[in-house]
Design an enzyme around this catalytic site. Sequence first.
Site, PDB file in Angstrom:
ATOM      1  N   ASP A  65      89.969 -11.671 -16.176  1.00 29.44           N
ATOM      2  CA  ASP A  65      90.165 -12.039 -14.776  1.00 29.44           C
ATOM      3  C   ASP A  65      91.106 -11.009 -14.157  1.00 29.44           C
ATOM      4  OD1 ASP A  65      90.825 -13.136 -12.340  1.00 29.44           O
ATOM      5  OD2 ASP A  65      91.185 -15.154 -13.114  1.00 29.44           O
ATOM      6  N   TYR A 154      86.822 -13.157   3.862  1.00 27.32           N
ATOM      7  CA  TYR A 154      86.115 -12.000   3.299  1.00 27.32           C
ATOM      8  C   TYR A 154      86.303 -10.774   4.186  1.00 27.32           C
ATOM      9  CZ  TYR A 154      82.204  -9.443   1.149  1.00 27.32           C
ATOM     10  OH  TYR A 154      81.419  -8.517   0.508  1.00 27.32           O
ATOM     11  N   LYS A 158      88.133  -7.253   2.990  1.00 24.83           N
ATOM     12  CA  LYS A 158      87.435  -5.965   3.043  1.00 24.83           C
ATOM     13  C   LYS A 158      88.135  -4.993   3.988  1.00 24.83           C
ATOM     14  CE  LYS A 158      84.213  -6.825   0.065  1.00 24.83           C
ATOM     15  NZ  LYS A 158      84.313  -6.203  -1.271  1.00 24.83           N
ATOM     16  N   THR A 189      71.434  -8.998  -3.638  1.00 29.19           N
ATOM     17  CA  THR A 189      72.179  -9.408  -4.833  1.00 29.19           C
ATOM     18  C   THR A 189      71.943 -10.886  -5.103  1.00 29.19           C
ATOM     19  OG1 THR A 189      74.154 -10.038  -3.590  1.00 29.19           O
ATOM     20  CG2 THR A 189      73.992  -7.733  -4.289  1.00 29.19           C
TER      21      THR A 189
END
Length: 262
Positions: A65, A154, A158, A189
């Site tokens: 992790d 998110y 980023k 994906t």
Amino acid sequence: MTQGEYKGRTAVVTGAARGIGAATARVLSAEGARVILLARSAEELEALAAELRDAGGEAVVLAADITGSDYLSELDELAPEVDLLVNAAASFADYAPLEEVSPEELRSVYEVGVEGALRLTQHVLSGMKARGFGRIVNVGSVVASLGGGGQVAYSTAKAALVGMTRAVAVEGGRSGVTANLLELGLVETERVEANIDPVIRERLIENTAVGRSASVEEIARVIAFLCSSESGYITGAVLPVSGGLGLGLYSEQFPEGGRPKA
């Protein structure tokens, strides 16, 4: 790139169990790199490592992790010298307005996407500088520039990667170390398939100049180029690899290359 471009190089790829990370590991391995596969899923990593070895490559599994630091000592034993680092690991909160996202999800997105990448980069950077060569590629997203409804955590993570990339490029440039970031659009994906509604995916494709999503192999090839010796004059770049997502005043301006719809 020349054949066997990465022979003698050691690459660390995070998020290597699937998607872009796995595709990147395949490309780097096929061109001669010794690849350290880093992710939490030991079973998936072992399967990928077996595939790469069967193809004649050298792959090492490091199931860990990256939000912690205990694994770094094991990494040093497996790879005393790291030449290429691809930060592809990411965490995602459920699509929701910011006020509905749990503190745990916010923390996870930031710890994996920013702190994990920053800690690992810090760990390998001095060795790259000392040897006079290093390639760091961070996997970003257009949401860092465009924003994304229901994706504030998110988008924030980023965007942080952009600043990290440019600062590392400044610090490493005189020592032969480059750092670059890919701003990705819609990529095929497992996560996209499982978590993004088909209607939303279609809308994204409609607003993408090339009219389709990317394959993970296409993204991996761009990453591989930025890891090559031929890319030494590219650093601090935030490279759109999005098929032109968001270009134009509105989606499908010229759907068939002719006049706009009436």
